[in-house]
Enzyme design. Sequence first.
Site, PDB file in Angstrom:
ATOM      1  N   LYS A 254       0.908  -1.324  -0.062  1.00 56.39           N
ATOM      2  CA  LYS A 254       0.068  -0.169   0.049  1.00 56.39           C
ATOM      3  C   LYS A 254       0.800   1.185   0.129  1.00 56.39           C
ATOM      4  O   LYS A 254       1.544   1.594   1.069  1.00 56.39           O
ATOM      5  CB  LYS A 254      -0.759  -0.005   1.310  1.00 56.39           C
ATOM      6  CG  LYS A 254      -2.224   0.583   1.172  1.00 56.39           C
ATOM      7  CD  LYS A 254      -2.183   2.116   0.982  1.00 56.39           C
ATOM      8  CE  LYS A 254      -1.826   2.877   1.988  1.00 56.39           C
ATOM      9  NZ  LYS A 254      -1.495   4.377   1.562  1.00 56.39           N
TER      10      LYS A 254
ATOM     11  N   GLU B 298       9.659   1.628  10.549  1.00 54.99           N
ATOM     12  CA  GLU B 298      10.802   2.659  10.219  1.00 54.99           C
ATOM     13  C   GLU B 298      10.311   3.907  10.402  1.00 54.99           C
ATOM     14  O   GLU B 298       9.348   4.518   9.233  1.00 54.99           O
ATOM     15  CB  GLU B 298      11.253   2.309   8.619  1.00 54.99           C
ATOM     16  CG  GLU B 298      12.159   1.094   8.644  1.00 54.99           C
ATOM     17  CD  GLU B 298      13.603   1.155   9.284  1.00 54.99           C
ATOM     18  OE1 GLU B 298      14.052   2.231   9.577  1.00 54.99           O
ATOM     19  OE2 GLU B 298      14.059   0.269   9.252  1.00 54.99           O
TER      20      GLU B 298
ATOM     21  N   CYS C  85      14.455  10.831   5.949  1.00 56.06           N
ATOM     22  CA  CYS C  85      14.314  10.639   7.572  1.00 56.06           C
ATOM     23  C   CYS C  85      15.611  10.688   8.264  1.00 56.06           C
ATOM     24  O   CYS C  85      15.703  10.770   9.260  1.00 56.06           O
ATOM     25  CB  CYS C  85      13.517   9.116   7.522  1.00 56.06           C
ATOM     26  SG  CYS C  85      14.511   7.940   6.779  1.00 56.06           S
TER      27      CYS C  85
ATOM     28  N   GLU D  33      10.233  16.578  13.990  1.00 59.69           N
ATOM     29  CA  GLU D  33      11.072  16.451  12.705  1.00 59.69           C
ATOM     30  C   GLU D  33      10.103  17.505  11.711  1.00 59.69           C
ATOM     31  O   GLU D  33       8.895  17.165  11.517  1.00 59.69           O
ATOM     32  CB  GLU D  33      10.330  15.014  12.239  1.00 59.69           C
ATOM     33  CG  GLU D  33      10.791  14.514  10.797  1.00 59.69           C
ATOM     34  CD  GLU D  33      10.716  13.112  10.334  1.00 59.69           C
ATOM     35  OE1 GLU D  33       9.363  12.825  10.508  1.00 59.69           O
ATOM     36  OE2 GLU D  33      11.559  12.534   9.842  1.00 59.69           O
TER      37      GLU D  33
HETATM   38  P1  NAD Z   1       2.876   9.129   6.622  1.00 64.32           P
HETATM   39  O1  NAD Z   1       3.011   8.618   7.974  1.00 64.32           O
HETATM   40  O2  NAD Z   1       1.919  10.209   6.628  1.00 64.32           O
HETATM   41  O3  NAD Z   1       2.433   8.161   5.676  1.00 64.32           O
HETATM   42  C1  NAD Z   1       3.096   6.739   5.491  1.00 64.32           C
HETATM   43  C2  NAD Z   1       2.244   5.697   4.744  1.00 64.32           C
HETATM   44  O4  NAD Z   1       1.178   5.571   5.887  1.00 64.32           O
HETATM   45  C3  NAD Z   1       1.367   6.250   3.589  1.00 64.32           C
HETATM   46  O5  NAD Z   1       1.321   5.052   2.666  1.00 64.32           O
HETATM   47  C4  NAD Z   1       0.019   6.550   4.243  1.00 64.32           C
HETATM   48  O6  NAD Z   1      -1.112   6.435   3.404  1.00 64.32           O
HETATM   49  C5  NAD Z   1      -0.078   5.383   5.400  1.00 64.32           C
HETATM   50  N1  NAD Z   1      -0.982   5.717   6.500  1.00 64.32           N
HETATM   51  C6  NAD Z   1      -1.552   6.744   7.035  1.00 64.32           C
HETATM   52  N2  NAD Z   1      -2.248   6.900   7.964  1.00 64.32           N
HETATM   53  C7  NAD Z   1      -2.523   5.483   8.200  1.00 64.32           C
HETATM   54  C8  NAD Z   1      -3.203   4.742   9.059  1.00 64.32           C
HETATM   55  N3  NAD Z   1      -3.975   5.119  10.037  1.00 64.32           N
HETATM   56  N4  NAD Z   1      -3.052   3.103   8.924  1.00 64.32           N
HETATM   57  C9  NAD Z   1      -2.237   2.705   8.009  1.00 64.32           C
HETATM   58  N5  NAD Z   1      -1.635   3.426   7.014  1.00 64.32           N
HETATM   59  C10 NAD Z   1      -1.718   4.865   6.962  1.00 64.32           C
HETATM   60  O7  NAD Z   1       4.324   9.394   6.245  1.00 64.32           O
HETATM   61  P2  NAD Z   1       4.725  10.207   4.908  1.00 64.32           P
HETATM   62  O8  NAD Z   1       4.323  11.607   5.002  1.00 64.32           O
HETATM   63  O9  NAD Z   1       4.493   9.638   3.676  1.00 64.32           O
HETATM   64  O10 NAD Z   1       6.415  10.205   4.864  1.00 64.32           O
HETATM   65  C11 NAD Z   1       7.220  10.815   5.513  1.00 64.32           C
HETATM   66  C12 NAD Z   1       7.560  10.441   7.061  1.00 64.32           C
HETATM   67  O11 NAD Z   1       8.032   9.185   6.831  1.00 64.32           O
HETATM   68  C13 NAD Z   1       8.554  11.093   7.800  1.00 64.32           C
HETATM   69  O12 NAD Z   1       8.461  10.957   9.156  1.00 64.32           O
HETATM   70  C14 NAD Z   1       9.948  10.303   7.719  1.00 64.32           C
HETATM   71  O13 NAD Z   1      10.679  10.527   8.451  1.00 64.32           O
HETATM   72  C15 NAD Z   1       9.322   9.069   7.517  1.00 64.32           C
HETATM   73  N6  NAD Z   1      10.416   8.128   6.688  1.00 64.32           N
HETATM   74  C16 NAD Z   1      10.910   7.301   7.548  1.00 64.32           C
HETATM   75  C17 NAD Z   1      12.000   6.298   7.057  1.00 64.32           C
HETATM   76  C18 NAD Z   1      12.661   5.535   7.932  1.00 64.32           C
HETATM   77  O14 NAD Z   1      13.421   4.455   7.167  1.00 64.32           O
HETATM   78  N7  NAD Z   1      12.775   5.429   9.011  1.00 64.32           N
HETATM   79  C19 NAD Z   1      12.338   6.564   5.764  1.00 64.32           C
HETATM   80  C20 NAD Z   1      11.270   7.440   5.032  1.00 64.32           C
HETATM   81  C21 NAD Z   1      10.578   8.257   5.496  1.00 64.32           C
END
Ligand code: NAD
Length: 489
Positions: free
Chosen positions: A183, A259, A293, A392
């Site tokens: 997803k 992550e 991240c 962040e």
């Molecule tokens: P996000 O948390 O908004 O969304 C990530 C995913 O989760 C999307 O596919 C979204 O549709 C899904 N999602 C949202 N709410 C959900 C729920 N209630 N249940 C299930 N799925 C749900 O993150 P983003 O804005 O897409 O990405 C940025 C974030 O990702 C930043 O905080 C960044 O630090 C983090 N990130 C972490 C890593 C790592 O490896 N640690 C790598 C890249 C990005």
Amino acid sequence: MAEIWREERMLIDGRLVAASDGATYDNVNPATEKVIGVAADGTSTDMDGAIAAARHAFDHTDWADDLAFRVRCIRQLHEALTKHADELRASTVAEVGCPVALTYGPQLDAPLAGLPWVADLAETYHWETSLGFAEPFGMRTHRTVRREPVGVVGAITPWNYPVQINLAKVVPALAAGNTVVLKPAPDTPYGATLLGQVIAEHTDIPAGVVNVVTSAGHAVGQQLCEDPRVDMISFTGSTATGTRIMTAAAATIKKVFLELGGKSALVALDDADIDAVVTSAAFATTTHAGQGCANTTRLLLPRSKYRDGIAALAETLKTWPYGDPTDSSVLMGPLIREEQRQRVLGYIQKGVEEGATIAVGGGIPAHLPTGYYVEPTVLADVDPDSTVAQDEIFGPVLVVIPHDGDDHAVQIANNSRYGLSGTVVSASDERARAVANRMRTGTVNVNGGVFYGVDVPFGGYKQSGIGREMGVAGFEEYLETKSIAEGAR
Ligand code: NAD
């Protein structure tokens, strides 16, 4: 640049399909603000079908048992994706707004090049280990530890490095013998649907083994976490969403691998070459507009070099090239969408309200009226406990904090609810290494070293996550452990 490669359809049970109700949503290029195409707005019925297909493929095919076939499929996938790398590059730049230069590294080519390593690992992995004989309670027993796939894996991914993260989850999960429902983030559907298309059309991966469900909203992701037919959730995204995912998965005691976010520190010790530190901080702030991240977004400078360091950084960033992501000379493009830009500008404002001063940047660049750009920004005089030093921001915003020696620097670096990454710079490798060892983070770069690699486990301490992606540890996340005790005469 090649033509933008589009795939509007999802992959469910081996077929490329539209949403059950035919709905679509727009995929917008954040640099041009133009719609580049549409994606299927998957429904709850679609997610249900994808989970059913993955469950069936796991329970009723020999995918989990046929290692040689799985390895062959992963090698096919690598070959097909590599053949289409330039089209995938164009789509990634268009939907992510990431600079094309980054696609020659971590956005595309580096993760693609890593796939054979995963296939090799699965081929040479010790799936069974003998623990030899023992006599528990007087019963002579031969003990074997056997590793098996977890089952159906729900992979939920973010938009910032979509191809890299989709591959870092899907491929080890498949190599381990699992089936997958992917997803992707609403903003970057093609990174996943194109993977689905390649799997369906250019590999022998059986129907149902990989499913891709796109959606404009998050409800289908929540559904994936709650469904009892799913054994594990592998998630990358924000810590706030990670909390919701853990909660949703708790009712069915799913394994969760998370992550999450970061607020990593770049620590310059008092003997560090400050010019080199300034260059490194400028790259950390601007690479993918701070939407990584692991970008080091807190700079810890020795107090004696604090003012000079900030002045040098401001000078450097004033002329830093950024803009059109298709221009191969830039490493910084736009933010993903207007809402995210407003969030970043709000943080800059909050920093000022809390006493920080803007050393450079702070607003929307006048020369880039189209696209969701924010100027590279440095905030000085930042209290280590303030919001901008703790949250962040996920934009090109660096906070700079003074320190009074190695112990103090470690204390500030660890004063964070996150623990993802970090960098230490010193004229002394020994001192730098001692500080790195004390940092409570999953990765640390020391004196020019770079942690990234398919064989290097990546992940976070504290609220930056649970578990590790990549490396042997990343592969083993997708395995269960079974101990078999055989009576021996
Ligand atoms: P996000 O948390 O908004 O969304 C990530 C995913 O989760 C999307 O596919 C979204 O549709 C899904 N999602 C949202 N709410 C959900 C729920 N209630 N249940 C299930 N799925 C749900 O993150 P983003 O804005 O897409 O990405 C940025 C974030 O990702 C930043 O905080 C960044 O630090 C983090 N990130 C972490 C890593 C790592 O490896 N640690 C790598 C890249 C990005």
